[in-house]
Scaffold this motif. Structure first.
Motif, PDB file in Angstrom:
ATOM      1  N   ALA B  83       0.848  -1.203   0.000  1.00  0.00           N
ATOM      2  CA  ALA B  83       0.000   0.000   0.000  1.00  0.00           C
ATOM      3  C   ALA B  83       0.874   1.240   0.000  1.00  0.00           C
ATOM      4  CB  ALA B  83      -0.900   0.006   1.237  1.00  0.00           C
ATOM      5  N   ILE B  84       0.457   2.232  -0.747  1.00  0.00           N
ATOM      6  CA  ILE B  84       1.184   3.499  -0.771  1.00  0.00           C
ATOM      7  C   ILE B  84       0.417   4.495   0.100  1.00  0.00           C
ATOM      8  CG2 ILE B  84       2.063   5.363  -2.224  1.00  0.00           C
ATOM      9  CD1 ILE B  84       3.354   2.673  -2.929  1.00  0.00           C
ATOM     10  N   ASP B  85       1.148   5.064   1.048  1.00  0.00           N
ATOM     11  CA  ASP B  85       0.545   6.082   1.909  1.00  0.00           C
ATOM     12  C   ASP B  85       0.980   7.451   1.405  1.00  0.00           C
ATOM     13  OD1 ASP B  85      -0.386   7.733   3.847  1.00  0.00           O
ATOM     14  OD2 ASP B  85       0.823   6.900   5.486  1.00  0.00           O
ATOM     15  N   GLU B  86       0.101   8.073   0.620  1.00  0.00           N
ATOM     16  CA  GLU B  86       0.449   9.376   0.048  1.00  0.00           C
ATOM     17  C   GLU B  86       0.515  10.444   1.136  1.00  0.00           C
ATOM     18  OE1 GLU B  86      -2.298   7.712  -0.707  1.00  0.00           O
ATOM     19  OE2 GLU B  86      -2.343   7.208  -2.842  1.00  0.00           O
ATOM     20  N   GLY B  87      -0.212  10.192   2.236  1.00  0.00           N
ATOM     21  CA  GLY B  87      -0.297  11.198   3.281  1.00  0.00           C
ATOM     22  C   GLY B  87      -1.414  12.171   2.969  1.00  0.00           C
ATOM     23  N   ILE B  88      -2.644  11.619   2.913  1.00  0.00           N
ATOM     24  CA  ILE B  88      -3.824  12.447   2.648  1.00  0.00           C
ATOM     25  C   ILE B  88      -4.722  12.322   3.869  1.00  0.00           C
ATOM     26  CG2 ILE B  88      -5.746  12.932   1.082  1.00  0.00           C
ATOM     27  CD1 ILE B  88      -4.197  11.247  -1.058  1.00  0.00           C
ATOM     28  N   HIS B  89      -4.765  13.413   4.632  1.00  0.00           N
ATOM     29  CA  HIS B  89      -5.477  13.387   5.895  1.00  0.00           C
ATOM     30  C   HIS B  89      -6.964  13.134   5.689  1.00  0.00           C
ATOM     31  CE1 HIS B  89      -6.166  14.025  10.051  1.00  0.00           C
ATOM     32  NE2 HIS B  89      -6.966  15.056   9.855  1.00  0.00           N
ATOM     33  N   ASN B  90      -7.551  12.349   6.595  1.00  0.00           N
ATOM     34  CA  ASN B  90      -8.985  12.066   6.555  1.00  0.00           C
ATOM     35  C   ASN B  90      -9.397  11.192   5.380  1.00  0.00           C
ATOM     36  OD1 ASN B  90     -10.475  12.900   8.660  1.00  0.00           O
ATOM     37  ND2 ASN B  90     -10.562  15.033   7.973  1.00  0.00           N
ATOM     38  N   TYR B  91      -8.425  10.611   4.708  1.00  0.00           N
ATOM     39  CA  TYR B  91      -8.746   9.752   3.567  1.00  0.00           C
ATOM     40  C   TYR B  91      -7.882   8.502   3.620  1.00  0.00           C
ATOM     41  CZ  TYR B  91      -8.811   8.011  -1.216  1.00  0.00           C
ATOM     42  OH  TYR B  91      -8.880   7.207  -2.320  1.00  0.00           O
ATOM     43  N   ARG B  92      -6.597   8.660   3.319  1.00  0.00           N
ATOM     44  CA  ARG B  92      -5.739   7.483   3.280  1.00  0.00           C
ATOM     45  C   ARG B  92      -5.533   6.884   4.670  1.00  0.00           C
ATOM     46  NH1 ARG B  92      -6.180   4.929  -0.301  1.00  0.00           N
ATOM     47  NH2 ARG B  92      -5.087   5.999  -1.969  1.00  0.00           N
ATOM     48  N   ASP B  93      -5.483   7.729   5.690  1.00  0.00           N
ATOM     49  CA  ASP B  93      -5.303   7.186   7.040  1.00  0.00           C
ATOM     50  C   ASP B  93      -6.415   6.202   7.380  1.00  0.00           C
ATOM     51  OD1 ASP B  93      -6.879   9.433   6.797  1.00  0.00           O
ATOM     52  OD2 ASP B  93      -5.906  10.576   8.383  1.00  0.00           O
ATOM     53  N   GLU B  94      -7.631   6.514   6.931  1.00  0.00           N
ATOM     54  CA  GLU B  94      -8.762   5.613   7.226  1.00  0.00           C
ATOM     55  C   GLU B  94      -8.659   4.315   6.445  1.00  0.00           C
ATOM     56  OE1 GLU B  94     -12.422   7.725   6.595  1.00  0.00           O
ATOM     57  OE2 GLU B  94     -11.743   9.414   7.825  1.00  0.00           O
ATOM     58  N   SER B  95      -8.326   4.416   5.143  1.00  0.00           N
ATOM     59  CA  SER B  95      -8.279   3.185   4.363  1.00  0.00           C
ATOM     60  C   SER B  95      -7.106   2.299   4.795  1.00  0.00           C
ATOM     61  CB  SER B  95      -8.253   3.477   2.862  1.00  0.00           C
ATOM     62  OG  SER B  95      -7.283   4.415   2.535  1.00  0.00           O
ATOM     63  N   LEU B  96      -6.022   2.924   5.298  1.00  0.00           N
ATOM     64  CA  LEU B  96      -4.896   2.108   5.757  1.00  0.00           C
ATOM     65  C   LEU B  96      -5.262   1.317   7.015  1.00  0.00           C
ATOM     66  CD1 LEU B  96      -1.828   4.460   5.137  1.00  0.00           C
ATOM     67  CD2 LEU B  96      -2.385   2.331   3.942  1.00  0.00           C
ATOM     68  N   GLU B  97      -6.044   1.927   7.885  1.00  0.00           N
ATOM     69  CA  GLU B  97      -6.499   1.208   9.083  1.00  0.00           C
ATOM     70  C   GLU B  97      -7.322  -0.007   8.680  1.00  0.00           C
ATOM     71  OE1 GLU B  97      -5.655   1.288  12.293  1.00  0.00           O
ATOM     72  OE2 GLU B  97      -4.214   2.679  11.388  1.00  0.00           O
ATOM     73  N   PHE B  98      -8.218   0.200   7.716  1.00  0.00           N
ATOM     74  CA  PHE B  98      -9.025  -0.905   7.205  1.00  0.00           C
ATOM     75  C   PHE B  98      -8.130  -2.007   6.636  1.00  0.00           C
ATOM     76  CE2 PHE B  98     -10.534  -2.708   3.178  1.00  0.00           C
ATOM     77  CZ  PHE B  98     -11.584  -3.497   3.618  1.00  0.00           C
ATOM     78  N   LEU B  99      -7.122  -1.593   5.842  1.00  0.00           N
ATOM     79  CA  LEU B  99      -6.240  -2.569   5.192  1.00  0.00           C
ATOM     80  C   LEU B  99      -5.448  -3.394   6.203  1.00  0.00           C
ATOM     81  CD1 LEU B  99      -4.701  -0.782   2.096  1.00  0.00           C
ATOM     82  CD2 LEU B  99      -5.953  -2.941   2.115  1.00  0.00           C
ATOM     83  N   LYS B 100      -5.008  -2.727   7.267  1.00  0.00           N
ATOM     84  CA  LYS B 100      -4.244  -3.460   8.283  1.00  0.00           C
ATOM     85  C   LYS B 100      -5.086  -4.590   8.846  1.00  0.00           C
ATOM     86  CE  LYS B 100      -1.430   0.464   9.668  1.00  0.00           C
ATOM     87  NZ  LYS B 100      -1.417   1.606  10.622  1.00  0.00           N
ATOM     88  N   GLY B 101      -6.326  -4.279   9.188  1.00  0.00           N
ATOM     89  CA  GLY B 101      -7.223  -5.289   9.733  1.00  0.00           C
ATOM     90  C   GLY B 101      -7.536  -6.377   8.717  1.00  0.00           C
ATOM     91  N   PHE B 102      -7.778  -5.965   7.501  1.00  0.00           N
ATOM     92  CA  PHE B 102      -8.165  -6.919   6.456  1.00  0.00           C
ATOM     93  C   PHE B 102      -7.025  -7.896   6.150  1.00  0.00           C
ATOM     94  CE2 PHE B 102      -8.905  -8.085   1.947  1.00  0.00           C
ATOM     95  CZ  PHE B 102     -10.134  -8.710   2.107  1.00  0.00           C
ATOM     96  N   CYS B 103      -5.807  -7.369   6.018  1.00  0.00           N
ATOM     97  CA  CYS B 103      -4.661  -8.229   5.713  1.00  0.00           C
ATOM     98  C   CYS B 103      -4.363  -9.182   6.866  1.00  0.00           C
ATOM     99  CB  CYS B 103      -3.431  -7.388   5.387  1.00  0.00           C
ATOM    100  SG  CYS B 103      -3.564  -6.565   3.796  1.00  0.00           S
ATOM    101  N   LYS B 104      -4.579  -8.708   8.077  1.00  0.00           N
ATOM    102  CA  LYS B 104      -4.358  -9.559   9.238  1.00  0.00           C
ATOM    103  C   LYS B 104      -5.329 -10.736   9.201  1.00  0.00           C
ATOM    104  CE  LYS B 104      -3.478  -9.031  14.147  1.00  0.00           C
ATOM    105  NZ  LYS B 104      -3.735  -8.191  15.330  1.00  0.00           N
ATOM    106  N   LYS B 105      -6.584 -10.421   8.911  1.00  0.00           N
ATOM    107  CA  LYS B 105      -7.614 -11.453   8.843  1.00  0.00           C
ATOM    108  C   LYS B 105      -7.300 -12.468   7.743  1.00  0.00           C
ATOM    109  CE  LYS B 105     -12.024 -10.743   7.699  1.00  0.00           C
ATOM    110  NZ  LYS B 105     -13.157  -9.821   7.502  1.00  0.00           N
ATOM    111  N   LEU B 106      -6.776 -11.961   6.639  1.00  0.00           N
ATOM    112  CA  LEU B 106      -6.490 -12.815   5.482  1.00  0.00           C
ATOM    113  C   LEU B 106      -5.135 -13.529   5.624  1.00  0.00           C
ATOM    114  CD1 LEU B 106      -8.652 -12.660   3.301  1.00  0.00           C
ATOM    115  CD2 LEU B 106      -7.120 -11.313   1.885  1.00  0.00           C
ATOM    116  N   LYS B 107      -4.372 -13.124   6.637  1.00  0.00           N
ATOM    117  CA  LYS B 107      -3.009 -13.630   6.845  1.00  0.00           C
ATOM    118  C   LYS B 107      -2.117 -13.347   5.630  1.00  0.00           C
ATOM    119  CE  LYS B 107      -4.072 -17.249  10.219  1.00  0.00           C
ATOM    120  NZ  LYS B 107      -5.531 -17.484  10.064  1.00  0.00           N
ATOM    121  N   VAL B 108      -2.137 -12.098   5.203  1.00  0.00           N
ATOM    122  CA  VAL B 108      -1.249 -11.659   4.116  1.00  0.00           C
ATOM    123  C   VAL B 108      -0.383 -10.543   4.669  1.00  0.00           C
ATOM    124  CG1 VAL B 108      -1.170 -10.469   1.888  1.00  0.00           C
ATOM    125  CG2 VAL B 108      -2.864 -12.255   2.263  1.00  0.00           C
ATOM    126  N   ASN B 109       0.921 -10.584   4.357  1.00  0.00           N
ATOM    127  CA  ASN B 109       1.824  -9.519   4.776  1.00  0.00           C
ATOM    128  C   ASN B 109       1.473  -8.221   4.093  1.00  0.00           C
ATOM    129  OD1 ASN B 109       3.636 -10.214   6.709  1.00  0.00           O
ATOM    130  ND2 ASN B 109       5.049 -11.207   5.261  1.00  0.00           N
TER     131      ASN B 109
END
Ligand code: SF4
Ligand SMILES: [Zn+2]
Ligand SMILES: [Zn+2]
Lengths: 63, 307
Positions: B83-109
């Motif tokens: 994932a690329i974190d462009e640093g867009i407040h109120n946008y990318r920070d939220e989707s990255l949180e979602f991705l962290k949880g999703f990848c953990k659930k899927l067991k993907v690095n």
């Protein structure tokens, strides 16, 4: 009845009674949305009632 | 016509055939189509390390889920989400949180790379001084990091969530702007030439429409609930999208035809423009492939980011 448009995050009052007419009334191209009735996915040919909760979710993702 | 195979109520009407499918038939149809694209175009090989570019949006989330489902059990294949974190407040920070949880659930690095760390400034900071179109600079920086980081991860494939609509739009945009050399780099599999500076790119969702991907994501509970990027300004693409969607409504099957016609001439385009690709140089500053002496990213770093 009232329907929900996700793209603009608003509820709209519509006069039409079928989904196809509602799409026309709101000037929405059916290829740009998916439609849910009471949170179940349906096609634009499905029947709806006044009391159904209808949502139009945009298929276009930005960024 | 409704689903012939069973009696459940239909969830989607296909645009390129007069059939409506129920939930379970649609999911089967969708997954079969992705598998067919992978095998027809040989998108995945033995011992591949597939790096999947993810944003938290419905396309790349569905893609990650499906690649994991299709080849996740294979011992010889490795999967990493990037994932690329462009640093867009109120946008990318939220989707990255979602991705962290999703990848953990899927067991993907999940590997996250930020503009701030790589270039010294976040996109939000860059845009304080840069007055051009945000997507122009952002797109260049993101493509650069995807290729560079995929290489560092020793990827053999870089998978992206591009769907049929994205591709039809790109084809028409290049066509209308007389950019055929850029079109030569489209298609479900690109960059197979033995140039180690490029990681081959694969698009397993290539033959599925945006509506189909959204329906799949919805039915599988993979929908993102994120707003649009606040900087999104893609006026030209939006015009072309609207034009294609209007045509699709009047002439169902248009999108598929645009892409299928294009695929017929693509081998010729690739041959024609492969002469040019021998001219691809390495950037004098960063060694990444580019057409000039210095790549666009390094020019942006000098003229925009550092200033
Ligand atoms: S919409 Fe534009 S600015 Fe926003 S993430 Fe995408 S390319 Fe960057
Ligand atoms: Zn069925
Ligand atoms: Zn460079």
């Amino acid at each position: 009845m009232k329907v929900y448009l996700e793209k603009t995050n608003e509820y709209k009052e519509v006069r039409s009674k079928t989904l196809k007419e509602i799409l026309k009334e709101l000037n929405i191209n059916p290829t740009t949305v998916i439609i849910t009735k009471n949170n179940e996915l349906i096609t634009e040919d499905s029947n709806i009632k006044e009391t159904d909760e209808i949502k139009f979710l945009s298929v276009i993702s930005g960024g | 016509m409704s689903c012939k195979k069973c009696i459940e109520s239909p969830v989607i009407k296909l645009t390129n055939s007069p059939v409506s499918l129920c939930k379970s038939c649609f999911i089967k149809y969708f997954e079969k189509k992705v598998k067919k694209t992978i095998s027809d175009y040989k998108l995945i090989d033995k011992n591949d390390h597939i790096v999947i570019a993810v944003s938290g949006g419905k396309d790349s989330t569905s893609l990650l889920y499906l690649i994991k489902k299709i080849v996740g059990e294979r011992k010889d294949i490795k999967i990493t989400a990037l994932a690329i974190d462009e640093g867009i407040h109120n946008y990318r920070d939220e989707s990255l949180e979602f991705l962290k949880g999703f990848c953990k659930k899927l067991k993907v690095n999940l590997k996250i790379v930020s503009y701030k760390e790589e270039f010294g400034k976040s996109l939000d900071e860059i845009l304080k001084t840069y007055k051009g179109i945000p997507c122009s600079i952002c797109g260049v920086l993101r493509r650069y990091l995807l290729n560079k980081k995929a290489k560092e991860l020793k990827a053999t494939k870089l998978a992206t969530g591009h769907n049929l609509d994205d591709e039809a739009q790109s084809i028409m945009m290049n066509y209308c702007r007389n950019n055929m050399a850029i079109s030569a780099r489209l298609g479900p599999l690109t960059g197979i030439k033995k140039d180690e500076r490029f990681i081959p790119r694969i698009k397993p969702l290539y033959f599925l429409t945006e509506k189909e991907v959204t329906s799949y994501a919805f039915l599988k509970g993979l929908m993102d609930n994120f707003k649009e990027c606040p900087n999104s300004q893609q006026a030209y693409r939006n015009n072309i999208r609207e034009m294609i969607n209007d045509l699709e409504l009047k002439i169902p099957g248009t999108k598929h035809s645009i892409v299928n016609s294009f695929l017929e001439i693509l081998p010729l385009l690739k041959e024609e423009y492969s002469k040019d690709s021998k001219l691809i140089k390495s950037c004098l500053k960063c060694m990444e492939p580019c057409s000039q002496e210095i790549c666009k990213t390094c020019i942006y770093i000098e003229t925009v980011i550092k200033s």
